[in-house]
Scaffold this active site. Structure first.
Site, PDB file in Angstrom:
ATOM      1  N   GLY A   1       0.770  -1.245   0.000  1.00 50.10           N
ATOM      2  CA  GLY A   1       0.000   0.000   0.000  1.00 50.10           C
ATOM      3  C   GLY A   1       0.792   1.280   0.000  1.00 50.10           C
ATOM      4  O   GLY A   1       0.318   2.311  -0.484  1.00 50.10           O
TER       5      GLY A   1
ATOM      6  N   ASP B   1       1.182   3.231   4.472  1.00 47.58           N
ATOM      7  CA  ASP B   1       0.086   4.052   3.945  1.00 47.58           C
ATOM      8  C   ASP B   1      -0.855   4.497   5.050  1.00 47.58           C
ATOM      9  O   ASP B   1      -1.218   5.657   5.159  1.00 47.58           O
ATOM     10  CB  ASP B   1      -0.678   3.290   2.840  1.00 47.58           C
TER      11      ASP B   1
ATOM     12  N   ASP C   1      -3.910   1.640  11.101  1.00 43.24           N
ATOM     13  CA  ASP C   1      -5.306   1.288  11.366  1.00 43.24           C
ATOM     14  C   ASP C   1      -5.375   0.620  12.745  1.00 43.24           C
ATOM     15  O   ASP C   1      -5.332   1.312  13.762  1.00 43.24           O
ATOM     16  CB  ASP C   1      -5.774   0.371  10.223  1.00 43.24           C
TER      17      ASP C   1
ATOM     18  N   GLY D   1      -3.024  -0.975  14.026  1.00 38.43           N
ATOM     19  CA  GLY D   1      -1.673  -0.837  14.574  1.00 38.43           C
ATOM     20  C   GLY D   1      -0.894  -2.142  14.581  1.00 38.43           C
ATOM     21  O   GLY D   1       0.279  -2.166  14.915  1.00 38.43           O
TER      22      GLY D   1
ATOM     23  N   THR E   1       0.126  -4.156  12.061  1.00 40.92           N
ATOM     24  CA  THR E   1       1.176  -4.305  11.050  1.00 40.92           C
ATOM     25  C   THR E   1       2.438  -3.558  11.472  1.00 40.92           C
ATOM     26  O   THR E   1       3.540  -4.120  11.472  1.00 40.92           O
ATOM     27  CB  THR E   1       0.692  -3.765   9.688  1.00 40.92           C
ATOM     28  N   LEU E   2       2.286  -2.296  11.861  1.00 41.38           N
ATOM     29  CA  LEU E   2       3.477  -1.511  12.196  1.00 41.38           C
ATOM     30  C   LEU E   2       4.086  -1.938  13.526  1.00 41.38           C
ATOM     31  O   LEU E   2       5.300  -1.829  13.703  1.00 41.38           O
ATOM     32  CB  LEU E   2       3.165  -0.017  12.187  1.00 41.38           C
TER      33      LEU E   2
ATOM     34  N   LYS F   1      -5.920   6.266  11.469  1.00 32.47           N
ATOM     35  CA  LYS F   1      -7.315   6.094  11.924  1.00 32.47           C
ATOM     36  C   LYS F   1      -7.280   5.761  13.408  1.00 32.47           C
ATOM     37  O   LYS F   1      -7.375   4.582  13.788  1.00 32.47           O
ATOM     38  CB  LYS F   1      -7.946   4.906  11.202  1.00 32.47           C
TER      39      LYS F   1
ATOM     40  N   ASP G   1      -5.794   0.106  -1.597  1.00 35.69           N
ATOM     41  CA  ASP G   1      -6.681  -0.689  -2.451  1.00 35.69           C
ATOM     42  C   ASP G   1      -7.866  -1.217  -1.672  1.00 35.69           C
ATOM     43  O   ASP G   1      -7.863  -1.281  -0.447  1.00 35.69           O
ATOM     44  CB  ASP G   1      -5.920  -1.892  -3.023  1.00 35.69           C
TER      45      ASP G   1
ATOM     46  N   ARG H   1      -5.745   1.462  -6.606  1.00 30.13           N
ATOM     47  CA  ARG H   1      -4.451   1.949  -6.122  1.00 30.13           C
ATOM     48  C   ARG H   1      -3.936   3.127  -6.936  1.00 30.13           C
ATOM     49  O   ARG H   1      -3.185   3.951  -6.435  1.00 30.13           O
ATOM     50  CB  ARG H   1      -3.394   0.834  -6.183  1.00 30.13           C
TER      51      ARG H   1
HETATM   52  P1  IMP Z   1      -3.258  -2.447  10.635  1.00 27.68           P
HETATM   53  O1  IMP Z   1      -2.331  -3.591  10.848  1.00 27.68           O
HETATM   54  O2  IMP Z   1      -4.662  -2.766  11.012  1.00 27.68           O
HETATM   55  O3  IMP Z   1      -2.784  -1.132  11.209  1.00 27.68           O
HETATM   56  O4  IMP Z   1      -3.417  -2.360   9.091  1.00 27.68           O
HETATM   57  C1  IMP Z   1      -2.698  -1.601   8.308  1.00 27.68           C
HETATM   58  C2  IMP Z   1      -2.914  -2.036   6.886  1.00 27.68           C
HETATM   59  O5  IMP Z   1      -4.280  -2.359   6.603  1.00 27.68           O
HETATM   60  C3  IMP Z   1      -2.551  -0.887   6.004  1.00 27.68           C
HETATM   61  O6  IMP Z   1      -1.189  -0.900   5.693  1.00 27.68           O
HETATM   62  C4  IMP Z   1      -3.436  -1.136   4.807  1.00 27.68           C
HETATM   63  O7  IMP Z   1      -2.786  -1.999   3.903  1.00 27.68           O
HETATM   64  C5  IMP Z   1      -4.671  -1.821   5.361  1.00 27.68           C
HETATM   65  N1  IMP Z   1      -5.751  -0.832   5.582  1.00 27.68           N
HETATM   66  C6  IMP Z   1      -6.226  -0.389   6.758  1.00 27.68           C
HETATM   67  N2  IMP Z   1      -7.214   0.512   6.587  1.00 27.68           N
HETATM   68  C7  IMP Z   1      -7.349   0.649   5.247  1.00 27.68           C
HETATM   69  C8  IMP Z   1      -8.205   1.471   4.411  1.00 27.68           C
HETATM   70  O8  IMP Z   1      -9.038   2.279   4.861  1.00 27.68           O
HETATM   71  N3  IMP Z   1      -8.051   1.314   3.074  1.00 27.68           N
HETATM   72  C9  IMP Z   1      -7.142   0.454   2.523  1.00 27.68           C
HETATM   73  N4  IMP Z   1      -6.311  -0.301   3.259  1.00 27.68           N
HETATM   74  C10 IMP Z   1      -6.425  -0.211   4.609  1.00 27.68           C
HETATM   75 MG    MG Z   2      -0.393  -1.915   4.018  1.00 29.71          MG
END
Ligand code: IMP
Ligand code: MG
Length: 179
Positions: free
Chosen positions: A43, A102, A105, A107, A109-110, A133, A161, A167
């Site tokens: 992303g 990108d 959300d 948190g 993944t990071l 978010k 996406d 994208r």
């Molecule tokens: P997390 O691990 O929930 O913080 O997810 C992060 C990943 O989820 C981001 O890097 C995006 O790839 C995907 N993601 C989360 N929210 C959105 C969104 O609103 N649109 C598209 N991808 C999202």
């Molecule tokens: Mg991502």
């Protein structure tokens, strides 16, 4: 060609561009000369491409390497398990890492990515997310550099996406469902 769904613009390309210039100046001031930029694919590739050019204008010229991560699960919800799909090619040992994504959300993944890089010997890891978010957070995590704080709606465009689509939009928006 199939009919294009309507996308409602939330953040225009001009707003994105202006914000990235400001972020690049902040990042330049905060990071050391021994920084490596690590965008999390897929992303963040559009954001990363614009960010490194803004960083160059702000005076930074740092090495860059990508990591591709995926969280198990489908749809618009990430799962707890983060998996390395494609690994870094370079060593990050002893480096200050700017981890670029990108959107922050839940948190998960990071959080996982930062721990992975620290386990591999990064000196410090700073987080940079174009979008945040905060209302969706499931693990306590704040990014060091954030472009825009956004409400809880599923965003597409500018690298983001939905099921692999949208994208390539130069702006960030939401898919209008018509209901
Ligand atoms: P997390 O691990 O929930 O913080 O997810 C992060 C990943 O989820 C981001 O890097 C995006 O790839 C995907 N993601 C989360 N929210 C959105 C969104 O609103 N649109 C598209 N991808 C999202
Ligand atoms: Mg991502």
């Amino acid at each position: 060609m199939s009919a294009r769904p309507e996308i409602a613009v939330r953040i225009s390309s001009a707003e994105i561009a202006a914000r990235i210039e400001d972020m690049a100046r902040d990042i330049c001031e905060a990071m050391s000369d021994d920084t490596m930029v690590v965008p999390v694919l897929t992303g963040s590739f559009v954001f990363a491409a614009d960010l490194i050019r803004a960083l160059a204008r702000a005076g930074a010229d740092w090495p860059l390497d990508f990591i591709t991560l995926s969280s198990y699960g489908a749809g618009t919800e990430s799962s707890g398990q983060v998996r390395i799909v494609r690994d870094l090619a370079m060593s990050i040992e002893g480096k200050d890492v700017l981890l670029v994504d990108d959107i922050l959300d839940t948190g998960r993944t990071l959080t996982a990515a930062r721990q992975l890089l620290l386990d591999r010997g990064a000196r410090a890891v700073k987080l940079c997310a174009l979008l945040d978010k905060p209302s969706r957070r499931l693990v306590a995590l704040e990014a060091d550099f954030v472009g825009f704080s956004v409400p809880d709606e599923f965003l597409v465009g500018y690298g983001l996406d939905h099921a692999g689509r949208h994208r390539g939009l130069s702006y960030i928006g939401v898919v209008e469902t018509g209901d």
